[in-house]
Design a protein around this motif. Structure first.
Motif, short mmCIF file in Angstrom:
data_model
loop_
_atom_site.label_atom_id
_atom_site.label_comp_id
_atom_site.label_asym_id
_atom_site.label_seq_id
_atom_site.Cartn_x
_atom_site.Cartn_y
_atom_site.Cartn_z
N ALA A 45 6.94 -4.76 -0.08
CA ALA A 45 5.69 -4.19 -0.01
C ALA A 45 5.60 -3.43 1.20
O ALA A 45 4.45 -2.72 1.51
CB ALA A 45 4.67 -4.98 -0.20
N LEU A 46 6.45 -3.57 2.26
CA LEU A 46 6.06 -3.07 3.66
C LEU A 46 5.88 -1.50 3.48
O LEU A 46 4.84 -1.01 4.33
CB LEU A 46 7.28 -3.34 4.56
N ASN A 47 6.68 -0.63 2.83
CA ASN A 47 6.56 0.72 2.75
C ASN A 47 5.13 0.91 2.55
O ASN A 47 4.51 2.02 2.94
CB ASN A 47 7.58 1.41 2.00
N THR A 52 3.31 13.67 -3.36
CA THR A 52 3.86 14.62 -2.24
C THR A 52 5.10 15.52 -2.77
O THR A 52 5.79 15.00 -3.81
CB THR A 52 4.64 13.71 -1.20
N GLY A 53 5.20 16.67 -2.48
CA GLY A 53 6.38 17.51 -3.05
C GLY A 53 5.46 18.76 -3.72
O GLY A 53 4.32 19.41 -3.30
N LEU A 71 3.78 10.48 3.30
CA LEU A 71 4.56 11.36 2.27
C LEU A 71 5.83 10.32 1.76
O LEU A 71 7.00 10.82 1.69
CB LEU A 71 5.20 12.34 2.94
N SER A 72 5.51 9.11 1.26
CA SER A 72 6.33 8.33 0.41
C SER A 72 6.46 8.86 -0.95
O SER A 72 5.56 8.62 -1.55
CB SER A 72 6.34 7.00 0.72
N ILE A 73 7.54 9.26 -1.33
CA ILE A 73 7.30 9.74 -2.90
C ILE A 73 7.52 8.60 -3.74
O ILE A 73 8.23 7.72 -3.38
CB ILE A 73 8.39 10.77 -3.14
N GLY A 74 6.84 8.75 -4.58
CA GLY A 74 6.62 7.28 -5.62
C GLY A 74 5.29 6.69 -5.37
O GLY A 74 4.68 6.09 -6.31
N TYR A 75 4.56 7.29 -4.28
CA TYR A 75 3.52 6.51 -3.88
C TYR A 75 2.36 6.74 -4.93
O TYR A 75 1.36 6.05 -5.32
CB TYR A 75 2.87 6.87 -2.36
N MET A 76 2.29 8.21 -5.43
CA MET A 76 1.19 8.71 -6.19
C MET A 76 0.81 7.90 -7.42
O MET A 76 -0.18 7.56 -7.66
CB MET A 76 1.08 10.13 -6.06
N LEU A 77 1.94 7.58 -8.01
CA LEU A 77 1.88 6.75 -9.37
C LEU A 77 1.78 5.39 -9.14
O LEU A 77 0.66 5.25 -9.74
CB LEU A 77 3.30 6.82 -9.99
N GLY A 78 2.03 4.91 -7.98
CA GLY A 78 1.57 3.61 -7.87
C GLY A 78 0.11 3.45 -7.57
O GLY A 78 -0.59 2.54 -8.20
#
Lengths: 503, 503
Positions: free
Chosen positions: A86-88, A310-311, A335-342
């Motif tokens: 979970a750190l990111n 992001t993108g 800007l960690s991609i994958g963040y927005m879905l989660g």
């Protein structure tokens, strides 16, 4: 000094979860593990609902989204493997100020003191490793190993979470879950249970005077609204300031949605030099996207939560014209991609709670704009959405890979292509019910304006209930020469002063 | 001192990847990002193949699996968000000694020195945060910021990776990717390029004598083989020792597969007190599983890689009777669920390379036993498998949730149930080709012995080519009373000396 000689005693876990409930939290994110199982028993009795995420990174992302809507959220996962995964997500919450209470079920203090060879460790009897990591990714940390001070420590760490609007880290050893603590403090509002530092009136007035003097002296004043305004609970005041003064106003991309964009003095977004050179070329990516982001604005309604990954989506989303009381979520710096879905899972859960409590319009929706490469990062969030019967509308922008990387370096490179998934199968794969009128599922692929107009205008997407996913297929070959600026600028920065010129 | 006055100069990234190739690495794991894009251009020219994982955690897991088969592996991801997402995987590789070369593309030194507000940071100009985290999760670290020493530093860190059989951490700033370094050292074997510490002969002989004296004096000697033997490259010697001495031998669960289990002096597995009290009850979970793990042993062939996920599969897998030259992968202490699916990708890629180079039988297969809850953690690994056209046979044990947690605490608890996915849709959802004879896809759900026998005996699973998935449905209600021991022991440990007795 309490007058009561035998104050009411309750279990520490009960105290902790009751405090979370008092702060407005109604849903707890997380993943079960052997070091947190007994604590999970206290969730339902405290009036909280278990979200139950498929993995820890997505649990962290989802908690972040919930916090951005409701002000604070909580996450409970297990020692070691869970918290490292979970750190990111917690790093992102720290960087962008989302108030996530991160609770970790850790081995019993008896085991820790004995230096046992435990699983989820290096087997060396060292139990402080993860705590030290999280010291750099949370604004306050407590290890609840003393029943006599535990309640006070819980209050302190929760208050730090609220005041700093950043993640805090709580270690809850298995042998303290049921430690008895006094329930006495529960009668006090946590915001008042510790002394509040007040602003110095003289300094505050001087600052305001200085600000006003500069403002009146300015020939061309401009208000720029950034994304941290809601973190300090001043979104309404900010909107009011813009409305009353009538001063020309812009928002940064991160601050978009805080100010009513229909005000005559609203002048769109501002992102410094990066705006022109880095982001805007994306908006012109291809014929469909030239106008996609503007046209979609007609779809939005007051109260909607609009989220852009992001993108391509976050860049295109800067063109949105938002109605009042819209909440927009994008990433400012992490800007960690994958963040927005989660994070969409948690935001939608929070929105449902607000609709239920009457603090958000019943017709408001959660609308996500997601890329294909980023979707793949955290795809099992769709499972979390379905498990929790979350209402969400997702526009999946399918351009066959990491488009931003492709333009930066390697238009034809194999590494910038992603495996082609059958995205519209998502609800079925992740177990959505078939033919359940209480949770409708809608999926559609669109490649033309006509098709897009049809789904926007359709009853299902307008209602936004159940799980909805529109795959928007874009042609990445149709790119304009304006992207050259972007490529040149980022290449230059990456090359720094050293290194060769090849590439 | 080199005689050459103008030694051949090559780009630093070329040097690094050529070194990896020399060590036997043929596939590079990772995810592209703007800080590693230029470096990725050097992969193909060095004779390496890009794996291209869907996310960083799975990339780390996959690299771990590749390292456990081929001795060493490499992973390249991006600064901050990427490396934090992979931390749990690298932690597991550290704890269980898998030699993973972890390369991180970081911002240019020019940007770092200027303290720029960069994405993937907290915006505070601090760039040492992630490096400090990884200091605790890798055995050696280098930051390649000096072209004059970079080649030597690369050699040093790779050698530490081999010698300690643990992850190492390499920071490669974007402005040093193309820094010119001497290619001279490439002529030397990396294992010989630095002085090797030799054992002291007197001490070594004394230790051997001591060992032999104790062995001959023992009334009932027993060899116990643990899982670190292959990390030090002594698997064959260990097997030979057991064969020649004829001494009674057991393996720990982690060491299973190192010794030929058909030797008459092989006595099964040994796991101390935990074996009887913690693990074995799982084997008896229900009627199907009572004999499932024994029966499946007939399916294995020499050269197979057999992998068991933590939980029901790893406990049941202790019952396997393995043919010679089988490689078994399970987790000894890290026990991160989701790991085994991710690591399976890398193990299968490594196996394919070994088959191609003639060092593993052409008929050998990769066979994975996975749980449903753990599958959900890292499901997009299936996408990585399909993208790389990996040959794999997966038995998905579907018992509707986190079974081990359920028995520990909360048989009926909502948090121990997982969202019911349509698992057998996995290959289609993640984009497997339909009707491609070069990559066949086989899926089947089984609930009875007859059905299981049919798929085991079928041509497709016997060949093990393409993507194969068998969903084994087990009834969790059918549990024996022997599990009570497990519940009591773990509950006791978690309760420690403090806390209440409730639950």
């Amino acid at each position: 000094m309490s007058i009561a000689t035998h104050p009411l005693q309750i279990d520490l876990a009960a105290y902790l979860f009751m405090r979370l409930h008092q702060l407005g939290i109604r849903s707890i994110h997380g993943v079960p593990g052997d070091f947190n199982l007994v604590a999970l028993d206290y969730i339902a009795p405290a009036g909280l609902t278990w979200v139950g995420n498929a993995n820890e990174l997505n649990a962290g992302y989802s908690a972040d989204g919930y916090a951005r809507i409701k002000g604070i959220s909580a996450l409970i996962i297990a020692f070691g493997v869970g918290e490292l995964s979970a750190l990111n997500a917690i790093g992102g919450a720290f960087a962008e100020r989302a108030a996530v209470v991160h609770i970790v079920g850790v081995p019993s203090m008896a085991s820790q003191r004995a230096g046992l060879t435990m699983h989820h460790s290096f087997g060396d009897g060292e139990f402080g490793r993860y705590r030290r990591v999280y010291k750099g990714f949370s604004c306050a940390q407590v290890n609840l190993t003393d029943a006599s001070t535990a309640a006070e420590m819980v209050d302190w760490v929760l208050r730090e979470c609220l005041v700093q609007s950043r993640p805090v880290y709580i270690e809850l050893p298995t042998d303290f879950v049921q430690a008895k603590v006094s329930a006495e403090r529960l009668g006090q509002d946590i915001r008042l249970s510790l002394p509040v530092p007040e602003n110095d009136e003289v300094i505050e007035n001087a600052a305001i005077e200085n600000l006003l003097r500069r403002l009146y002296a300015a020939k061309q004043p401009l208000i720029i609204v950034d994304g941290f305004a809601p973190r300090y609970g001043i979104s309404e005041e900010t909107d009011e300031l813009v409305c009353i003064t009538g001063l020309p106003t812009s928002t940064t991309p991160f601050g978009k949605g805080i100010v009513n964009e229909t005000y005559p003095n609203f002048h769109g977004d501002y992102a410094g030099a990066a705006g022109k050179q880095v982001y805007m070329p994306w908006v012109n990516l291809c014929d469909l996207i030239d106008t996609f982001w503007l046209r979609v604005s007609h779809f939005f309604r007051p109260g909607d939560i609009v989220m852009t990954e992001t993108g391509t989506p976050s860049s295109g989303g800067r063109k949105f014209v938002l109605p009042p009381q819209t909440t927009m979520i994008n990433s400012a710096i992490w800007l960690s991609i994958g963040y927005m879905l989660g994070t969409c899972t948690g935001a939608a859960i929070a929105q449902a709670e607000q609709i239920a409590s009457g603090t958000r319009p019943p017709s408001s929706r959660t609308i996500l704009f997601e890329g294909d490469g980023s979707f793949q990062m955290s795809a099992q969030s769709v499972s979390d959405m379905i498990r929790n019967r979350v209402d969400v509308v997702t526009f999946l922008i399918n351009n066959d890979g990491y488009t931003i990387e492709r333009y930066l370096h390697g238009m034809k490179a194999k590494h910038n292509w992603v495996q082609p998934w059958r995205y519209l199968e998502s609800p079925w794969y992740f177990g959505a019910p078939r033919d359940d009128p209480s949770y409708p599922v809608f999926t559609r692929q669109v490649t033309t304006w006509g098709e897009l107009g049809e789904v926007w205008g359709g009853r299902q997407l307008r209602a936004g209930k159940g799980f909805n996913m529109v795959e928007v297929v874009m042609d990445i070959e149709d790119a304009p020469s304006s992207l050259k600026n972007l490529v040149l600028m980022v290449q230059k920065r990456n090359a720094g002063g050293a290194g060769g010129e090849e590439g």
